[in-house]
Motif scaffolding. Sequence first.
Motif, PDB file in Angstrom:
ATOM      1  N   GLY A 139       0.834  -1.212   0.000  1.00  0.00           N
ATOM      2  CA  GLY A 139       0.000   0.000   0.000  1.00  0.00           C
ATOM      3  C   GLY A 139       0.867   1.259   0.000  1.00  0.00           C
ATOM      4  O   GLY A 139       0.530   2.261  -0.632  1.00  0.00           O
ATOM      5  N   TYR A 140       1.996   1.175   0.706  1.00  0.00           N
ATOM      6  CA  TYR A 140       2.920   2.322   0.749  1.00  0.00           C
ATOM      7  C   TYR A 140       3.451   2.636  -0.658  1.00  0.00           C
ATOM      8  O   TYR A 140       3.505   3.801  -1.063  1.00  0.00           O
ATOM      9  CB  TYR A 140       4.077   1.996   1.702  1.00  0.00           C
ATOM     10  CG  TYR A 140       5.160   3.046   1.752  1.00  0.00           C
ATOM     11  CD1 TYR A 140       4.949   4.250   2.421  1.00  0.00           C
ATOM     12  CD2 TYR A 140       6.380   2.840   1.124  1.00  0.00           C
ATOM     13  CE1 TYR A 140       5.944   5.222   2.462  1.00  0.00           C
ATOM     14  CE2 TYR A 140       7.385   3.806   1.161  1.00  0.00           C
ATOM     15  CZ  TYR A 140       7.153   4.996   1.830  1.00  0.00           C
ATOM     16  OH  TYR A 140       8.132   5.954   1.858  1.00  0.00           O
ATOM     17  N   ILE A 141       3.777   1.588  -1.383  1.00  0.00           N
ATOM     18  CA  ILE A 141       4.250   1.807  -2.765  1.00  0.00           C
ATOM     19  C   ILE A 141       3.122   2.460  -3.573  1.00  0.00           C
ATOM     20  O   ILE A 141       3.327   3.440  -4.289  1.00  0.00           O
ATOM     21  CB  ILE A 141       4.695   0.464  -3.412  1.00  0.00           C
ATOM     22  CG1 ILE A 141       5.819  -0.171  -2.597  1.00  0.00           C
ATOM     23  CG2 ILE A 141       5.116   0.674  -4.868  1.00  0.00           C
ATOM     24  CD1 ILE A 141       6.234  -1.568  -3.055  1.00  0.00           C
ATOM     25  N   GLY A 142       1.900   1.927  -3.400  1.00  0.00           N
ATOM     26  CA  GLY A 142       0.759   2.425  -4.172  1.00  0.00           C
ATOM     27  C   GLY A 142       0.430   3.882  -3.921  1.00  0.00           C
ATOM     28  O   GLY A 142       0.085   4.622  -4.854  1.00  0.00           O
ATOM     29  N   GLN A 143       0.579   4.336  -2.660  1.00  0.00           N
ATOM     30  CA  GLN A 143       0.145   5.708  -2.350  1.00  0.00           C
ATOM     31  C   GLN A 143       0.981   6.778  -3.059  1.00  0.00           C
ATOM     32  O   GLN A 143       0.571   7.924  -3.155  1.00  0.00           O
ATOM     33  CB  GLN A 143       0.057   5.945  -0.830  1.00  0.00           C
ATOM     34  CG  GLN A 143       1.319   5.675  -0.030  1.00  0.00           C
ATOM     35  CD  GLN A 143       2.277   6.852   0.040  1.00  0.00           C
ATOM     36  OE1 GLN A 143       1.845   7.998   0.100  1.00  0.00           O
ATOM     37  NE2 GLN A 143       3.575   6.566   0.039  1.00  0.00           N
ATOM     38  N   PHE A 144       2.153   6.409  -3.561  1.00  0.00           N
ATOM     39  CA  PHE A 144       2.927   7.399  -4.325  1.00  0.00           C
ATOM     40  C   PHE A 144       2.203   7.800  -5.617  1.00  0.00           C
ATOM     41  O   PHE A 144       2.441   8.857  -6.167  1.00  0.00           O
ATOM     42  CB  PHE A 144       4.309   6.833  -4.692  1.00  0.00           C
ATOM     43  CG  PHE A 144       5.271   6.812  -3.532  1.00  0.00           C
ATOM     44  CD1 PHE A 144       5.804   7.995  -3.029  1.00  0.00           C
ATOM     45  CD2 PHE A 144       5.637   5.613  -2.931  1.00  0.00           C
ATOM     46  CE1 PHE A 144       6.687   7.988  -1.965  1.00  0.00           C
ATOM     47  CE2 PHE A 144       6.519   5.595  -1.857  1.00  0.00           C
ATOM     48  CZ  PHE A 144       7.050   6.780  -1.369  1.00  0.00           C
ATOM     49  N   ALA A 152       0.813  10.946 -10.038  1.00  0.00           N
ATOM     50  CA  ALA A 152      -0.449  10.195 -10.092  1.00  0.00           C
ATOM     51  C   ALA A 152      -0.460   9.219 -11.263  1.00  0.00           C
ATOM     52  O   ALA A 152      -0.048   9.563 -12.373  1.00  0.00           O
ATOM     53  CB  ALA A 152      -1.603  11.175 -10.220  1.00  0.00           C
ATOM     54  N   ASN A 153      -0.890   7.982 -10.979  1.00  0.00           N
ATOM     55  CA  ASN A 153      -1.004   6.970 -12.022  1.00  0.00           C
ATOM     56  C   ASN A 153      -2.083   5.994 -11.571  1.00  0.00           C
ATOM     57  O   ASN A 153      -1.849   5.165 -10.682  1.00  0.00           O
ATOM     58  CB  ASN A 153       0.351   6.269 -12.207  1.00  0.00           C
ATOM     59  CG  ASN A 153       0.300   5.216 -13.291  1.00  0.00           C
ATOM     60  OD1 ASN A 153      -0.686   4.473 -13.411  1.00  0.00           O
ATOM     61  ND2 ASN A 153       1.358   5.125 -14.066  1.00  0.00           N
ATOM     62  N   LEU A 154      -3.235   6.126 -12.180  1.00  0.00           N
ATOM     63  CA  LEU A 154      -4.405   5.372 -11.734  1.00  0.00           C
ATOM     64  C   LEU A 154      -4.153   3.871 -11.747  1.00  0.00           C
ATOM     65  O   LEU A 154      -4.533   3.150 -10.824  1.00  0.00           O
ATOM     66  CB  LEU A 154      -5.583   5.717 -12.657  1.00  0.00           C
ATOM     67  CG  LEU A 154      -6.963   5.735 -12.034  1.00  0.00           C
ATOM     68  CD1 LEU A 154      -7.009   6.567 -10.779  1.00  0.00           C
ATOM     69  CD2 LEU A 154      -7.981   6.240 -13.057  1.00  0.00           C
ATOM     70  N   MET A 218     -12.120  11.882  -7.372  1.00  0.00           N
ATOM     71  CA  MET A 218     -11.672  12.960  -8.280  1.00  0.00           C
ATOM     72  C   MET A 218     -11.952  12.602  -9.736  1.00  0.00           C
ATOM     73  O   MET A 218     -12.143  13.484 -10.561  1.00  0.00           O
ATOM     74  CB  MET A 218     -10.187  13.255  -8.084  1.00  0.00           C
ATOM     75  CG  MET A 218      -9.911  13.959  -6.769  1.00  0.00           C
ATOM     76  SD  MET A 218      -8.166  14.053  -6.376  1.00  0.00           S
ATOM     77  CE  MET A 218      -7.650  15.301  -7.527  1.00  0.00           C
ATOM     78  N   GLN A 219     -11.971  11.285 -10.022  1.00  0.00           N
ATOM     79  CA  GLN A 219     -12.299  10.828 -11.380  1.00  0.00           C
ATOM     80  C   GLN A 219     -13.729  11.205 -11.737  1.00  0.00           C
ATOM     81  O   GLN A 219     -14.098  11.296 -12.885  1.00  0.00           O
ATOM     82  CB  GLN A 219     -12.174   9.306 -11.515  1.00  0.00           C
ATOM     83  CG  GLN A 219     -10.797   8.747 -11.287  1.00  0.00           C
ATOM     84  CD  GLN A 219      -9.746   9.371 -12.176  1.00  0.00           C
ATOM     85  OE1 GLN A 219      -8.834  10.043 -11.711  1.00  0.00           O
ATOM     86  NE2 GLN A 219      -9.885   9.195 -13.476  1.00  0.00           N
TER      87      GLN A 219
END
Length: 266
Positions: A139-144, A152-154, A218-219
């Motif tokens: 999850g830590y990797i993902g939150q970047f 941001a990269n969906l 936001m999407q």
Amino acid sequence: MNTQLFNISVEGFEIVNHILTLGYASMAAALLYFVLTKNNSLPKYRMSSVISVVVMVSAFLLLFIQKQSWSNAYAFNGAVYGLKEGADLFTNGYRYLNWLIDVPMLLIQILFVAEITGSDRFKYMARFSLSGSLMIILGYIGQFYEPGRLNANLFLWAFWGLASTAFFIHVLVLITKVIRQGQSIMEGTPRALFGAILPLFYISWWLYPVAYAAPVLMQFGASYELTIVSQQVIYTIADIASKIVYGVMLSATATMLSEKKGFAVA
Ligand code: RET
């Protein structure tokens, strides 16, 4: 980058500042509770309160820094709060560091009240630590890559979030077994109280992935402000429920079990 997109209204800024303050102040207050009530149970249960103390100290320090991260990132420009030139960006990273310490601790602490001992205890400790830590690290990797952040990269955000969820499901399966097993050796009020930890756990732990996912709004046209304010409010509610309410329920169960066994609380 158009930094205006990240402007926050006075209300939004203050709500987050206040909720983050509530978060670390609650941890300091509950720290005293766990220290002062530790001896209200038989020695075999006390490790649960000791672990709550460890959790409170870690949460107090890291949530304090989390609050600094918020107030240092913005400056008031006379109308709204905007990103402050030259300052560090706001980051949820400190939360993940806190979870990395607290998730294994919270999962292990219940084993002492459920009276799971010997090799079973060891087996659960190893599985909880492994799956709990991997859940947080992924999850830590993902939150970047969260929408609204610089990189941001969906796709990557969803990918790491889902990978983390696989380990979360494993944690949920294990905790359900532990609570059922613990309940099987209890009766009366402590059994009911201990059993009530299961719904508390399911609700409070699911709030974390919900908050992680909040920026998806936001999407659908929601503002950056709405998503970040709701995310911080949800994380704080989840923290108070999963660390403090949970710890108090465990210590109260341990005290009741001790009294039933003839232990006189001073
Ligand atoms: C992440 C990433 C997105 C997917 C999932 C997550 C789960 C997080 C959880 C955190 C629990 C934290 C606790 C902290 C207490 O100190 C990492 C947000 C499933 C369940 C209980």
